[in-house]
Scaffold this motif. Structure first.
Motif, PDB file in Angstrom:
ATOM      1  N   UNK A   1      63.719 -27.118  -3.880  1.00 58.89           N
ATOM      2  CA  UNK A   1      64.167 -28.591  -3.804  1.00 58.89           C
ATOM      3  C   UNK A   1      65.317 -28.729  -2.548  1.00 58.89           C
ATOM      4  N   UNK A   2      65.145 -29.476  -1.746  1.00 53.93           N
ATOM      5  CA  UNK A   2      66.079 -29.799  -0.753  1.00 53.93           C
ATOM      6  C   UNK A   2      65.753 -28.950   0.661  1.00 53.93           C
ATOM      7  N   UNK A   3      64.680 -28.087   0.476  1.00 59.75           N
ATOM      8  CA  UNK A   3      64.220 -27.321   1.550  1.00 59.75           C
ATOM      9  C   UNK A   3      65.035 -26.471   2.480  1.00 59.75           C
ATOM     10  N   UNK A   4      66.161 -25.836   1.786  1.00 59.84           N
ATOM     11  CA  UNK A   4      67.133 -25.160   2.589  1.00 59.84           C
ATOM     12  C   UNK A   4      66.473 -24.197   3.733  1.00 59.84           C
ATOM     13  N   UNK A   5      67.487 -24.108   4.547  1.00 60.03           N
ATOM     14  CA  UNK A   5      67.013 -23.799   5.995  1.00 60.03           C
ATOM     15  C   UNK A   5      67.867 -22.298   6.266  1.00 60.03           C
ATOM     16  N   UNK A   6      67.138 -21.289   6.803  1.00 62.18           N
ATOM     17  CA  UNK A   6      67.910 -20.241   7.389  1.00 62.18           C
ATOM     18  C   UNK A   6      67.618 -20.267   8.964  1.00 62.18           C
ATOM     19  N   UNK A   7      68.850 -20.140   9.703  1.00 61.06           N
ATOM     20  CA  UNK A   7      68.642 -20.299  11.082  1.00 61.06           C
ATOM     21  C   UNK A   7      69.560 -19.232  11.682  1.00 61.06           C
ATOM     22  N   UNK A   8      68.843 -18.394  12.841  1.00 63.40           N
ATOM     23  CA  UNK A   8      69.424 -17.626  13.566  1.00 63.40           C
ATOM     24  C   UNK A   8      69.533 -17.888  14.892  1.00 63.40           C
ATOM     25  N   UNK A   9      70.683 -17.744  15.733  1.00 65.15           N
ATOM     26  CA  UNK A   9      70.693 -18.026  17.159  1.00 65.15           C
ATOM     27  C   UNK A   9      71.093 -16.673  17.916  1.00 65.15           C
ATOM     28  N   UNK A  10      69.903 -16.168  18.552  1.00 64.86           N
ATOM     29  CA  UNK A  10      70.025 -14.994  19.070  1.00 64.86           C
ATOM     30  C   UNK A  10      70.816 -14.955  20.729  1.00 64.86           C
ATOM     31  N   UNK A  11      71.486 -14.122  20.839  1.00 65.30           N
ATOM     32  CA  UNK A  11      72.421 -14.103  22.217  1.00 65.30           C
ATOM     33  C   UNK A  11      72.658 -12.662  22.531  1.00 65.30           C
ATOM     34  N   UNK A  12      73.376 -12.673  23.835  1.00 60.41           N
ATOM     35  CA  UNK A  12      73.720 -11.372  24.348  1.00 60.41           C
ATOM     36  C   UNK A  12      72.898 -10.169  24.313  1.00 60.41           C
ATOM     37  N   UNK A  13      71.237 -10.474  24.632  1.00 63.86           N
ATOM     38  CA  UNK A  13      70.441  -9.715  24.795  1.00 63.86           C
ATOM     39  C   UNK A  13      70.570  -8.551  25.715  1.00 63.86           C
ATOM     40  N   UNK A  14      70.419  -7.324  25.586  1.00 67.57           N
ATOM     41  CA  UNK A  14      70.544  -6.230  26.584  1.00 67.57           C
ATOM     42  C   UNK A  14      69.087  -5.453  26.210  1.00 67.57           C
ATOM     43  N   UNK A  15      68.354  -5.315  27.373  1.00 67.83           N
ATOM     44  CA  UNK A  15      67.046  -4.726  27.150  1.00 67.83           C
ATOM     45  C   UNK A  15      67.044  -3.385  27.610  1.00 67.83           C
ATOM     46  N   UNK A  16      68.340  -2.934  28.185  1.00 70.17           N
ATOM     47  CA  UNK A  16      68.323  -1.437  28.641  1.00 70.17           C
ATOM     48  C   UNK A  16      70.024  -1.272  28.297  1.00 70.17           C
ATOM     49  N   UNK A  17      70.233  -1.129  26.999  1.00 68.67           N
ATOM     50  CA  UNK A  17      71.763  -0.705  26.729  1.00 68.67           C
ATOM     51  C   UNK A  17      71.848   0.765  26.857  1.00 68.67           C
ATOM     52  N   UNK A  18      72.947   1.194  26.853  1.00 69.12           N
ATOM     53  CA  UNK A  18      73.501   2.498  26.986  1.00 69.12           C
ATOM     54  C   UNK A  18      73.652   3.004  25.520  1.00 69.12           C
ATOM     55  N   UNK A  19      73.167   3.893  24.966  1.00 72.77           N
ATOM     56  CA  UNK A  19      72.954   4.527  23.626  1.00 72.77           C
ATOM     57  C   UNK A  19      73.516   5.907  23.631  1.00 72.77           C
ATOM     58  N   UNK A  20      74.631   6.028  22.885  1.00 78.17           N
ATOM     59  CA  UNK A  20      75.227   7.101  22.724  1.00 78.17           C
ATOM     60  C   UNK A  20      74.467   8.054  21.624  1.00 78.17           C
ATOM     61  N   UNK A  21      74.538   9.510  21.784  1.00 81.18           N
ATOM     62  CA  UNK A  21      73.751  10.623  21.005  1.00 81.18           C
ATOM     63  C   UNK A  21      73.909  10.065  19.350  1.00 81.18           C
ATOM     64  N   UNK A  22      75.117   9.820  19.171  1.00 78.70           N
ATOM     65  CA  UNK A  22      75.319   9.537  17.544  1.00 78.70           C
ATOM     66  C   UNK A  22      75.427   8.176  17.217  1.00 78.70           C
ATOM     67  N   UNK A  23      74.691   7.314  17.951  1.00 77.43           N
ATOM     68  CA  UNK A  23      74.767   5.731  17.637  1.00 77.43           C
ATOM     69  C   UNK A  23      74.258   5.355  16.259  1.00 77.43           C
ATOM     70  N   UNK A  24      73.241   6.339  15.774  1.00 78.53           N
ATOM     71  CA  UNK A  24      72.428   5.908  14.625  1.00 78.53           C
ATOM     72  C   UNK A  24      72.986   6.788  13.446  1.00 78.53           C
ATOM     73  N   UNK A  25      74.042   7.730  13.711  1.00 81.83           N
ATOM     74  CA  UNK A  25      74.151   8.945  12.580  1.00 81.83           C
ATOM     75  C   UNK A  25      75.682   8.208  11.919  1.00 81.83           C
ATOM     76  N   UNK A  26      75.817   8.319  10.838  1.00 84.51           N
ATOM     77  CA  UNK A  26      76.834   7.818   9.855  1.00 84.51           C
ATOM     78  C   UNK A  26      77.879   8.770   9.894  1.00 84.51           C
ATOM     79  N   UNK A  27      79.179   8.540  10.521  1.00 85.58           N
ATOM     80  CA  UNK A  27      80.296   9.409  10.296  1.00 85.58           C
ATOM     81  C   UNK A  27      81.178   9.071   9.255  1.00 85.58           C
ATOM     82  N   UNK A  28      81.446   9.735   8.263  1.00 85.30           N
ATOM     83  CA  UNK A  28      81.959   9.266   7.044  1.00 85.30           C
ATOM     84  C   UNK A  28      83.666   8.973   7.618  1.00 85.30           C
ATOM     85  N   UNK A  29      84.157   7.799   7.203  1.00 81.37           N
ATOM     86  CA  UNK A  29      85.328   7.258   7.432  1.00 81.37           C
ATOM     87  C   UNK A  29      86.467   7.899   6.613  1.00 81.37           C
TER      88      UNK A  29
END
Length: 254
Positions: free
Chosen positions: A205-233
């Motif tokens: 009821x009320x048809x709630x909406x989800x909206x995302x505005x996408x910005x700062x696209x970078x299609x050639x970012x610099x990716x570090x070797x450990x960008x996707x590996x978690x380091x325990x704080x």
């Protein structure tokens, strides 16, 4: 996250999207052509990063429609590198996948959940969504074949001309499904990046909406070797599951 629950969640998620295809006469070829162009462009990107500002509506128990706002950043490196940061009214989490391990880290409580998982970004997204209930911001746009995912269940489409978002000219596309309506605004020209994505939930009821505005696209970012590996704080605790309060974007309103 257990291996069994991850596997089960993936199976359920994959099965849930099998819906009857739209009839050709209900599809506006101009809309589907732009969507296909956008999807092919995204699929051809090996690496990209993007930020998004998200507004989502909730219908309170007293009938009032409330809007909450959050932020997300995404760094993707196909086929198996993903780092998502989500900041909202309650959630402040990092989600990392490096092809062999998924980590969900709750910054506010300095605690994390970690599970060995081998697969692609597509499979990791489905697994995390199924097991934690966390919706990835604009997850449909992160899959290796966005067009196939977006068009599942579509019953009709419409091309609504062009408009402007943040001073950028965009195509305006509208699509309908049984339970939701959704719209997407795609940059005109040779770089058809999505700029805005809105989903309306028709069965609430009320048809709630989800909206995302996408910005700062970078299609050639610099990716570090450990960008996707978690380091325990320092001082971080490993848990079997993060408390729901650390994953949700809002509290129930009266």
């Amino acid at each position: 996250m257990s291996s069994t629950s991850l596997a089960l969640g993936m199976a359920l998620s994959l099965g849930a999207v099998i819906l009857p295809p739209a009839q050709a006469q209900d599809l506006d070829p101009n809309a589907t052509e732009v969507l296909q162009f956008m999807s092919d462009y995204l699929a051809d990107l090996d690496t990209f990063s993007v930020n998004s500002d998200i507004d989502f509506e909730v219908i309170a128990t007293n009938g009032q429609k409330l809007q909450f706002s959050s932020y997300a950043s995404v760094l993707l490196n196909r086929p198996n590198g993903l780092h998502v940061r989500r900041q909202g009214p309650l959630a402040d989490v990092d989600i990392l996948f490096n092809g062999s391990q998924i980590t969900v880290f709750g910054r506010r409580i300095n605690a994390y959940v970690q599970q060995a998982f081998t697969g692609t970004v597509d499979e990791a997204i489905l697994a995390v969504e199924a097991d934690t209930g966390i919706p990835f911001p604009g997850a449909d746009l992160l899959f290796s074949n966005p067009y196939e995912v977006l068009m599942e269940g579509v019953t009709s489409s419409q091309y609504l001309g062009t408009g402007y978002i943040d001073g950028v000219e965009v195509h305006h596309l509208a699509f309908r499904e049984d339970d939701v309506d959704w719209q997407i605004w795609v940059r005109t020209g040779d770089v058809p990046l999505p700029m805005k994505y809105v989903i309306s939930t028709k069965w609430v009821t009320g048809s709630p909406q989800y909206e995302t505005r996408l910005r700062d696209w970078n299609t050639n970012p610099s990716v570090s070797q450990n960008a996707f590996t978690f380091t325990v704080p320092t001082g971080a605790r490993q848990l079997e599951a993060l408390p729901p309060s650390q994953l949700e974007d809002f509290q129930e309103a009266e």
